[in-house]
Design a protein around this motif. Structure first.
Motif, PDB file in Angstrom:
ATOM      1  N   SER A 186       0.866  -1.180   0.000  1.00  0.00           N
ATOM      2  CA  SER A 186       0.000   0.000   0.000  1.00  0.00           C
ATOM      3  C   SER A 186       0.901   1.228   0.000  1.00  0.00           C
ATOM      4  O   SER A 186       1.873   1.306   0.769  1.00  0.00           O
ATOM      5  CB  SER A 186      -0.929   0.007   1.219  1.00  0.00           C
ATOM      6  OG  SER A 186      -0.202   0.006   2.423  1.00  0.00           O
ATOM      7  N   LEU A 187       0.602   2.161  -0.895  1.00  0.00           N
ATOM      8  CA  LEU A 187       1.399   3.380  -1.042  1.00  0.00           C
ATOM      9  C   LEU A 187       0.653   4.559  -0.424  1.00  0.00           C
ATOM     10  O   LEU A 187      -0.569   4.645  -0.543  1.00  0.00           O
ATOM     11  CB  LEU A 187       1.642   3.685  -2.524  1.00  0.00           C
ATOM     12  CG  LEU A 187       2.161   2.562  -3.420  1.00  0.00           C
ATOM     13  CD1 LEU A 187       2.218   3.048  -4.862  1.00  0.00           C
ATOM     14  CD2 LEU A 187       3.533   2.100  -2.957  1.00  0.00           C
ATOM     15  N   PRO A 188       1.343   5.489   0.216  1.00  0.00           N
ATOM     16  CA  PRO A 188       0.680   6.694   0.722  1.00  0.00           C
ATOM     17  C   PRO A 188       0.189   7.541  -0.458  1.00  0.00           C
ATOM     18  O   PRO A 188       0.980   7.920  -1.325  1.00  0.00           O
ATOM     19  CB  PRO A 188       1.781   7.399   1.528  1.00  0.00           C
ATOM     20  CG  PRO A 188       3.064   6.877   0.954  1.00  0.00           C
ATOM     21  CD  PRO A 188       2.792   5.480   0.500  1.00  0.00           C
ATOM     22  N   SER A 189      -1.101   7.839  -0.494  1.00  0.00           N
ATOM     23  CA  SER A 189      -1.712   8.508  -1.651  1.00  0.00           C
ATOM     24  C   SER A 189      -1.079   9.856  -1.968  1.00  0.00           C
ATOM     25  O   SER A 189      -0.741  10.143  -3.124  1.00  0.00           O
ATOM     26  CB  SER A 189      -3.217   8.704  -1.421  1.00  0.00           C
ATOM     27  OG  SER A 189      -3.861   7.479  -1.249  1.00  0.00           O
ATOM     28  N   VAL A 190      -0.914  10.700  -0.963  1.00  0.00           N
ATOM     29  CA  VAL A 190      -0.417  12.060  -1.191  1.00  0.00           C
ATOM     30  C   VAL A 190       1.017  12.032  -1.716  1.00  0.00           C
ATOM     31  O   VAL A 190       1.354  12.702  -2.704  1.00  0.00           O
ATOM     32  CB  VAL A 190      -0.498  12.892   0.103  1.00  0.00           C
ATOM     33  CG1 VAL A 190       0.148  14.263  -0.106  1.00  0.00           C
ATOM     34  CG2 VAL A 190      -1.951  13.051   0.535  1.00  0.00           C
ATOM     35  N   GLU A 191       1.875  11.236  -1.071  1.00  0.00           N
ATOM     36  CA  GLU A 191       3.278  11.184  -1.483  1.00  0.00           C
ATOM     37  C   GLU A 191       3.430  10.600  -2.879  1.00  0.00           C
ATOM     38  O   GLU A 191       4.236  11.084  -3.680  1.00  0.00           O
ATOM     39  CB  GLU A 191       4.100  10.365  -0.477  1.00  0.00           C
ATOM     40  CG  GLU A 191       4.320  11.057   0.855  1.00  0.00           C
ATOM     41  CD  GLU A 191       3.174  10.821   1.831  1.00  0.00           C
ATOM     42  OE1 GLU A 191       2.081  10.404   1.394  1.00  0.00           O
ATOM     43  OE2 GLU A 191       3.372  11.037   3.040  1.00  0.00           O
TER      44      GLU A 191
END
Length: 205
Positions: free
Chosen positions: A43-48
């Motif tokens: 899972s990737l941080p959306s904002v970054e």
């Protein structure tokens, strides 16, 4: 293209419900694959991640900081966005190594202005190239400055950055410069006015 570091988490839940929960938590479901290794669900941080793509393009190279594992280098391969709302639904990442060459599609950006009265049609918006993973160009520019009507530019006319090699069809047309319709209509209108002008002269005589 700069290298971006992103802290990611491993996912242990799969399926549509799990993906929705991941997105509600402000993260993006992703899969990392390549080099014969088993796929890793992350899972990737959306904002970054959105910032990385905005600043480095869709071929952004990421250093993934996975808790409990060694950092891994990954190329952003496929981004799937919601067709209506536009948010990122899923990302495919390709595992790469420093110095390794990868094949990617890079945007073609047209610069300059063609001759007056010309209609510029861009037939190809991307070109397939091979480049080192950490030296992928964000775009390839093609100048049409001053080019005359009737000129055609092909993939072979592109000037690729050093270290990049063409993978696509060199004969594929990128730009076609034709006569603008408005210019042709003006010429027709002018031609149609000439007889009328002659008749007026004749009547005055």
């Amino acid at each position: 293209m700069s290298e971006v570091r992103i802290a990611v988490e491993q996912r242990n839940e799969f399926g549509k419900g799990a993906a929705r929960r991941t997105r509600r938590a402000g993260k993006i479901p992703a899969v990392l694959y390549g080099h014969g290794a088993d796929p890793k669900h992350l899972s990737l941080p959306s904002v970054e991640f959105a910032r990385a793509v905005r600043e480095n393009g869709h071929n952004a190279v990421l250093t993934l900081e996975v808790q409990g594992s060694a950092d891994e280098l990954a190329l952003t391969k496929t981004i799937t966005a919601h067709p209506i709302k536009g948010y990122i639904e899923h990302v495919d990442l390709l595992l790469v190594k420093r110095g390794e060459k990868v094949t990617v599609n890079v945007p073609i950006v047209i610069t300059g202005d063609a001759a007056s009265g010309a209609l510029v049609s861009q037939e190809l918006t991307e070109v397939e190239i091979e480049a080192e993973a950490l030296h992928i160009p964000e775009q390839v520019e093609l100048s049409i400055e001053g080019l005359e009507i009737g000129t055609q530019l092909h993939v072979s006319d592109l000037k690729l950055p050093k270290g990049s090699t063409l993978q696509g069809d060199p004969e594929a047309m990128v730009v076609n410069i034709s006569e603008a319709a408005a210019s042709m209509e003006e010429e027709s209108a002018t031609e149609g006015e000439e007889p009328a002008a002659e008749e007026e002269t004749s009547e005055e005589a």
